[in-house]
Write an enzyme that holds these catalytic residues in place. Structure first.
Site, PDB file in Angstrom:
ATOM      1  CG  ASP A 178      -3.492  -0.268   0.007  1.00  0.00           C
ATOM      2  OD1 ASP A 178      -4.099  -0.045  -0.862  1.00  0.00           O
ATOM      3  OD2 ASP A 178      -3.527   0.255   1.221  1.00  0.00           O
ATOM      4  CG  ASP A 230      -7.627   1.742   3.550  1.00  0.00           C
ATOM      5  OD1 ASP A 230      -6.994   0.718   3.415  1.00  0.00           O
ATOM      6  OD2 ASP A 230      -7.667   2.920   3.064  1.00  0.00           O
TER       7      ASP A 230
END
Length: 391
Positions: A178, A230
């Site tokens: 990420d 997420d």
């Protein structure tokens, strides 16, 4: 003080607070539904794994995620106009299967039976078609968020972790992934854009479509978005922690009650239960979301959510487990106990024919064996715990 006075209202304003509540609610319900918290559910899960209907997460999967996710993101960024249709098809199909498999349990918990298979299938198909028909309209986010919740629940039911080590390694891999694709890739692209943000928001698209793999909440300035990953990636760990809480309660040496259906239930009131790892992780996740939104406010830029979610979710759990001397037990998992449960299951199958001879004697025999099994399993868990603590 003036800075805080200006900042705090933005922290809880629309759409950030609704998005945070949505993510926390989905994570809580999906992990609660996906967790196998009884001996019977764990037996069913072993059968699912043997039939290839479930995947046991390993450290190889955790490391491989970074490679596969990177290749997929690059492909979506480079060929977004083509792959956006593949993502629409994948999301629609996955949502259909998720709703179809979830409806019987939902209806059962509502006291409505399990419904008819054909009606459940028809409802699932019509809901997905409604989303597809409205996918580019202003109200599409409602359908997309609901379908996303069902999809995440199914993914967490399929992707199970046998210990804390594998999902933690997965989160660390996703953490690096990420951060790299949000903060580093702008220095590697000619346009200076973040590959992650461009792929997620559809900035590179020239067709009138959007990527469906995220939660969306409308706002005056556009939309607030949070990727399904997420929620799914921390959810794998949180699901395991829910199962760990159940095992530690089940084999804590408390008084057991034999139920009419042959289950064993620990006789403990809710106020006498200890603070759980599952709740710790949920609260840490909520804190991580707030920190993410704070970073977005201060920087006025999109943020890699896992940069904040991973430490806020993992660290409190590890600290609590270390304080209780249970970190080694959680980290290494329940391999010996699962093996013992498997042996007990095979032994129970040998008594099945004997139980059919007399219903009364069979019920007494099952209850007696369940109580004996509980005592043996409690002893095994205590032994494993004491060995890991000594390490």
């Amino acid at each position: 003080m003036e800075t805080m006075a200006l900042f705090v209202p933005h922290l809880v304003s629309t759409p950030l607070l609704p998005l945070a509540l949505l993510a926390v609610i989905v994570l809580s319900l999906a992990t609660w539904a996906a967790a196998d918290t009884t001996v019977q559910e764990r037996q069913i899960q072993r059968h699912r794994e043997a039939a290839g209907e479930s995947v046991t997460l390993t450290k190889v999967h955790a490391v491989g995620f970074g490679v596969m996710a990177s290749l997929g993101l690059l492909a979506m960024w480079m060929w977004s106009n083509v792959l956006v249709y593949a993502s629409l098809f994948t999301f629609g199909l996955g949502s259909f299967v998720s709703i179809q498999q979830s409806l019987p349990e939902i209806l059962s918990r509502m006291g409505l039976g399990q419904g008819h298979h054909n009606l459940n299938t028809a409802f699932s198909g019509l809901f997905v078609l409604a989303w597809f028909w409205q996918r580019n309209e202003s109200n599409a986010w409602i359908f997309q968020d609901i379908l996303g919740g069902f999809t995440i629940a199914l993914m967490l039911k399929v992707l199970k972790a046998p210990s804390m080590s594998a999902p933690t390694l997965l989160l660390l891999t996703a953490f690096v992934y990420d951060v790299f694709f949000v903060f580093v890739t702008p220095y590697l692209t000619k346009s200076g854009e973040s590959i992650m943000e461009a792929a997620a928001t559809g900035a590179a698209l020239t067709v009138k479509e959007t990527i469906p793999m995220l939660f969306r909440i409308p706002s005056r300035s556009g939309e607030a978005m949070l990727g399904f990953g997420d929620v799914v990636l921390p959810g794998i760990l949180v699901t395991f922690l829910k199962e760990a809480d159940a095992r530690l309660e089940e084999y804590s040496g408390g008084c057991h009650e034999i139920l009419e259906l042959g289950e064993i239930r620990t006789q403990k009131s809710w106020w006498s239960r200890r603070w759980g790892y599952h709740l710790t992780a949920i609260l840490g996740y909520a804190l991580g979301l707030e920190v993410t939104f704070m970073a977005m406010m201060w920087s006025n830029k999109g943020q890699p959510a896992l940069l904040y979610l991973v430490p806020c979710t993992v660290i409190p759990v590890m600290l609590l487990a270390s304080k209780r001397h249970e970190l080694s037990l959680l980290w290494n998992g329940w391999g010996d106990v699962d093996q013992a449960e498997g042996e007990e299951e095979e032994e129970d199958e040998g008594y099945e024919e004997q139980d059919k001879e007399s219903e009364y004697d069979g019920d007494k025999g099952r209850s007696k064996r369940l109580l004996e099994k509980s005592s043996r399993m409690a002893g095994r868990v205590s032994l494993v715990a004491s060995e890991t603590i000594s390490l």
